[in-house]
Scaffold this motif. Structure first.
Motif, PDB file in Angstrom:
ATOM      1  N   ARG A  77      20.526  45.746 109.918  1.00 30.68           N
ATOM      2  CA  ARG A  77      19.971  46.882 109.183  1.00 30.68           C
ATOM      3  C   ARG A  77      21.022  47.981 108.997  1.00 30.68           C
ATOM      4  NH1 ARG A  77      14.061  46.588 109.331  1.00 30.68           N
ATOM      5  NH2 ARG A  77      13.986  48.817 108.878  1.00 30.68           N
ATOM      6  N   ALA A  78      21.899  48.099 110.006  1.00 31.33           N
ATOM      7  CA  ALA A  78      22.933  49.141 109.933  1.00 31.33           C
ATOM      8  C   ALA A  78      23.892  48.904 108.766  1.00 31.33           C
ATOM      9  CB  ALA A  78      23.708  49.197 111.251  1.00 31.33           C
ATOM     10  N   GLY A  79      24.006  47.641 108.333  1.00 34.92           N
ATOM     11  CA  GLY A  79      24.908  47.337 107.218  1.00 34.92           C
ATOM     12  C   GLY A  79      24.260  47.500 105.847  1.00 34.92           C
ATOM     13  N   LEU A  80      23.037  48.013 105.811  1.00 29.72           N
ATOM     14  CA  LEU A  80      22.325  48.189 104.532  1.00 29.72           C
ATOM     15  C   LEU A  80      22.195  49.675 104.198  1.00 29.72           C
ATOM     16  CD1 LEU A  80      19.325  45.734 105.139  1.00 29.72           C
ATOM     17  CD2 LEU A  80      21.195  45.368 103.514  1.00 29.72           C
ATOM     18  N   GLU A  81      22.270  49.988 102.911  1.00 26.35           N
ATOM     19  CA  GLU A  81      22.052  51.381 102.536  1.00 26.35           C
ATOM     20  C   GLU A  81      20.591  51.744 102.633  1.00 26.35           C
ATOM     21  OE1 GLU A  81      23.757  52.680  98.769  1.00 26.35           O
ATOM     22  OE2 GLU A  81      25.708  51.979  99.541  1.00 26.35           O
ATOM     23  N   LYS A  82      19.741  50.811 102.147  1.00 30.55           N
ATOM     24  CA  LYS A  82      18.287  51.033 102.247  1.00 30.55           C
ATOM     25  C   LYS A  82      17.708  49.936 103.136  1.00 30.55           C
ATOM     26  CE  LYS A  82      17.563  52.870  97.604  1.00 30.55           C
ATOM     27  NZ  LYS A  82      17.049  52.417  96.296  1.00 30.55           N
ATOM     28  N   SER A  83      16.622  50.221 103.811  1.00 29.54           N
ATOM     29  CA  SER A  83      16.028  49.247 104.726  1.00 29.54           C
ATOM     30  C   SER A  83      15.503  48.049 103.929  1.00 29.54           C
ATOM     31  CB  SER A  83      14.867  49.885 105.485  1.00 29.54           C
ATOM     32  OG  SER A  83      13.751  50.010 104.628  1.00 29.54           O
ATOM     33  N   PRO A  84      15.349  46.882 104.571  1.00 25.89           N
ATOM     34  CA  PRO A  84      14.798  45.716 103.884  1.00 25.89           C
ATOM     35  C   PRO A  84      13.416  45.999 103.293  1.00 25.89           C
ATOM     36  CG  PRO A  84      15.670  45.076 106.038  1.00 25.89           C
ATOM     37  CD  PRO A  84      15.733  46.582 105.962  1.00 25.89           C
TER      38      PRO A  84
ATOM     39  N   SER B 149      11.239  34.422 103.123  1.00 25.78           N
ATOM     40  CA  SER B 149      10.781  33.639 104.273  1.00 25.78           C
ATOM     41  C   SER B 149      12.013  33.231 105.073  1.00 25.78           C
ATOM     42  CB  SER B 149      10.084  32.352 103.827  1.00 25.78           C
ATOM     43  OG  SER B 149       8.987  32.638 103.034  1.00 25.78           O
ATOM     44  N   GLY B 150      11.926  33.316 106.385  1.00 24.25           N
ATOM     45  CA  GLY B 150      13.033  32.853 107.230  1.00 24.25           C
ATOM     46  C   GLY B 150      14.089  33.907 107.473  1.00 24.25           C
ATOM     47  N   VAL B 151      13.765  35.141 107.159  1.00 20.28           N
ATOM     48  CA  VAL B 151      14.753  36.212 107.334  1.00 20.28           C
ATOM     49  C   VAL B 151      14.335  37.206 108.433  1.00 20.28           C
ATOM     50  CG1 VAL B 151      15.600  36.036 104.965  1.00 20.28           C
ATOM     51  CG2 VAL B 151      13.662  37.538 105.466  1.00 20.28           C
ATOM     52  N   ALA B 152      13.314  36.849 109.203  1.00 21.18           N
ATOM     53  CA  ALA B 152      12.721  37.798 110.172  1.00 21.18           C
ATOM     54  C   ALA B 152      13.719  38.269 111.230  1.00 21.18           C
ATOM     55  CB  ALA B 152      11.507  37.175 110.844  1.00 21.18           C
ATOM     56  N   ASN B 153      14.542  37.340 111.740  1.00 16.71           N
ATOM     57  CA  ASN B 153      15.478  37.759 112.797  1.00 16.71           C
ATOM     58  C   ASN B 153      16.499  38.766 112.273  1.00 16.71           C
ATOM     59  OD1 ASN B 153      14.444  36.362 115.042  1.00 16.71           O
ATOM     60  ND2 ASN B 153      15.332  34.454 114.262  1.00 16.71           N
ATOM     61  N   ALA B 154      16.951  38.545 111.052  1.00 19.03           N
ATOM     62  CA  ALA B 154      17.919  39.479 110.473  1.00 19.03           C
ATOM     63  C   ALA B 154      17.244  40.811 110.131  1.00 19.03           C
ATOM     64  CB  ALA B 154      18.556  38.866 109.230  1.00 19.03           C
ATOM     65  N   PHE B 155      16.106  40.735 109.462  1.00 24.88           N
ATOM     66  CA  PHE B 155      15.472  41.978 108.995  1.00 24.88           C
ATOM     67  C   PHE B 155      15.049  42.890 110.157  1.00 24.88           C
ATOM     68  CE2 PHE B 155      14.097  41.019 104.321  1.00 24.88           C
ATOM     69  CZ  PHE B 155      15.381  40.565 104.038  1.00 24.88           C
ATOM     70  N   THR B 156      14.840  42.306 111.340  1.00 21.38           N
ATOM     71  CA  THR B 156      14.479  43.131 112.499  1.00 21.38           C
ATOM     72  C   THR B 156      15.704  43.466 113.353  1.00 21.38           C
ATOM     73  OG1 THR B 156      14.009  41.111 113.788  1.00 21.38           O
ATOM     74  CG2 THR B 156      12.131  42.179 112.713  1.00 21.38           C
ATOM     75  N   ASP B 157      16.870  43.088 112.881  1.00 19.21           N
ATOM     76  CA  ASP B 157      18.061  43.276 113.722  1.00 19.21           C
ATOM     77  C   ASP B 157      18.752  44.611 113.432  1.00 19.21           C
ATOM     78  OD1 ASP B 157      19.943  41.503 115.583  1.00 19.21           O
ATOM     79  OD2 ASP B 157      21.157  42.852 114.343  1.00 19.21           O
ATOM     80  N   PRO B 158      18.972  45.412 114.467  1.00 18.33           N
ATOM     81  CA  PRO B 158      19.598  46.730 114.246  1.00 18.33           C
ATOM     82  C   PRO B 158      20.980  46.630 113.595  1.00 18.33           C
ATOM     83  CG  PRO B 158      19.281  46.287 116.631  1.00 18.33           C
ATOM     84  CD  PRO B 158      18.569  45.204 115.874  1.00 18.33           C
ATOM     85  N   ALA B 159      21.798  45.647 113.990  1.00 16.74           N
ATOM     86  CA  ALA B 159      23.149  45.541 113.413  1.00 16.74           C
ATOM     87  C   ALA B 159      23.069  45.101 111.955  1.00 16.74           C
ATOM     88  CB  ALA B 159      23.998  44.569 114.224  1.00 16.74           C
TER      89      ALA B 159
END
Ligand SMILES: Cc1cc2nc3c(=O)[nH]c(=O)nc-3n(C[C@H](O)[C@H](O)[C@H](O)COP(=O)(O)O)c2cc1C
Ligand SMILES: O=C(O)C(=O)c1ccccc1
Length: 384
Positions: free
Chosen positions: A211-218, A199-209
């Protein structure tokens, strides 16, 4: 014009048709009403403070030490509470404080809050840790500012600021007092932390930058994404000179939130900031801290002519708002009360909580003998 006070007439008139308000009009009682109706985890999260709760108590006690000294035979029948803060026109000197993870108290979360605020033209300050993406909240259409938890990754920071600007957020509030969460016994005792449940992670999880720092998507690896989220928003690698980075990436006005020491307020002015928000985070960060109201007069006096001074922490009633304005705040931010409104009755609940505060403020101002917030000075008060 005494438009906010009309809510009083409206409530009494509805009484003739056997309608009563959805919940109490007394925000000092809201917490106990909410406690009986909310889940213990979310309630504890919202109500709780740092450590012993001493700072949150001190915030309230500080208001009680200042008393309003009403004036009579003044022209206060019609009043005008409107003002402008950081370029935003306000119907009254009140904004909704940034409060993250609102979906833990109501499924509609920040979207319901934003709709209620938009209907009243009261600005929201949307948290970086909102439960809905900032674009979805912007769709409510009201005046809006964006609160930044300053991420350690500059790409993510720039991306969030770009998105907020594109979505019509007009001012930036940078929160500096919460680079890690305090010792919060209420949450610890229940082992309750909303972010670990995504909860409270929506802005990050939808952010291209982000997501770009993750190997797998959220979506494919949630625990790893949460780990990245926590590491992005924890730590103290920021310094005063890095405010220049925010200036480069944000065109509108910038406010620093969580200022308690007069030297930090002076430094904010020296760095060309547009506002400070005198606040101790509603007593949620430093146990044993100075009541935010006790920090206000000195700061307003020192920098009030160089930047706009805003205030939050402990505002519950119209009298509280009047006192903060008289002690030098240009406007105040309302915290927990509107979240209890959201918990109790969704969008209508936020509307009721905010309208109640504005009506109470309007009436208290008039009955104290004042027509506008600008007329208020420390002379309106006496410290006892
Ligand atoms: C549940 C909760 C979540 C909060 N989340 C944020 C946040 O995401 N960003 C922020 O700057 N402040 C946050 N705050 C602090 C508020 O913006 C504000 O400073 C505080 O609630 C004011 O005190 P009050 O609740 O006594 O009115 C939060 C406060 C609460 C109660
Ligand atoms: O709980 C808080 O006080 C708070 O400010 C916060 C911090 C991170 C995410 C959401 C809310």
């Amino acid at each position: 014009m005494a438009e906010h006070a009309q809510y009083q007439n409206e409530i009494y008139l509805q009484g003739l048709a056997d309608h009563v308000p959805p919940f109490t009009t007394d925000a000092t009682r809201l917490e106990s009403v909410a406690e009986s109706r909310m889940e213990p985890g979310p309630f504890g999260y919202v109500a709780g403070g740092a450590g012993s709760g001493d700072t949150a108590r001190a915030n309230r006690e500080a208001f009680a030490r200042w008393r309003i000294v009403p004036r009579v035979l003044t022209d206060a029948t019609t009043r005008d509470l409107s003002t402008t803060v950081l370029g935003t026109a306000l119907p009254a000197p009140v904004l909704l404080a940034p409060i993250g993870v609102q979906s833990i108290v109501h499924p509609d979360g920040e979207v319901a809050t934003a709709r209620a605020a938009a209907a009243l033209d009261v600005p929201i300050v949307l948290s970086t840790a909102s439960s809905y993406p900032l674009e979805d909240v912007a769709a409510a259409g009201g005046p809006r500012w964006f609160q930044l938890y300053w991420p350690n990754d500059p790409e993510v920071c720039a991306s969030l600021l770009r998105r907020a600007e594109a979505a019509g957020y007009t001012a930036l509030v940078v929160t500096l007092d919460t680079w890690t969460l305090a010792w919060r016994p209420r949450d610890l005792d229940q082992a309750y932390l909303p972010f670990l449940r995504a909860s409270g992670v929506a802005n990050a999880f939808t952010d291209p930058a982000f997501r770009a720092g993750l190997e797998k998507s959220p979506e494919d690896d949630q625990p790893m994404a949460i780990l990245r989220w926590v590491s992005l928003f924890t730590g103290t690698d920021k310094r005063w000179d890095q405010l220049a980075f925010l200036r480069e990436h944000w065109d509108g006005p910038i406010a620093l939130k969580g200022i308690q020491h007069v030297d930090d307020a002076r430094r904010a002015a020296d760095e060309g900031m547009d506002a400070v928000i005198v606040s101790n985070h509603g007593g949620r960060q430093v146990d044993g801290a100075l009541a935010a109201l006790d920090a206000l007069p000195e700061i307003a006096q020192a920098v009030g002519d160089r930047l706009e001074v805003l205030f939050d922490s402990g505002i519950r009633t119209g009298a509280d708002v009047l006192k903060a304005l008289a002690l030098g705040a240009k406007a105040v931010l309302l915290g927990r009360p509107y979240v209890y409104g959201l918990a109790l009755a969704g969008e209508a609940g936020v509307r009721h909580a905010v309208r109640s505060l504005l009506a109470d403020l309007d009436l208290t101002l008039g009955l104290s003998g004042y027509r506008t917030p600008a007329e208020l000075t420390p002379d309106a008060l006496r410290r006892v």
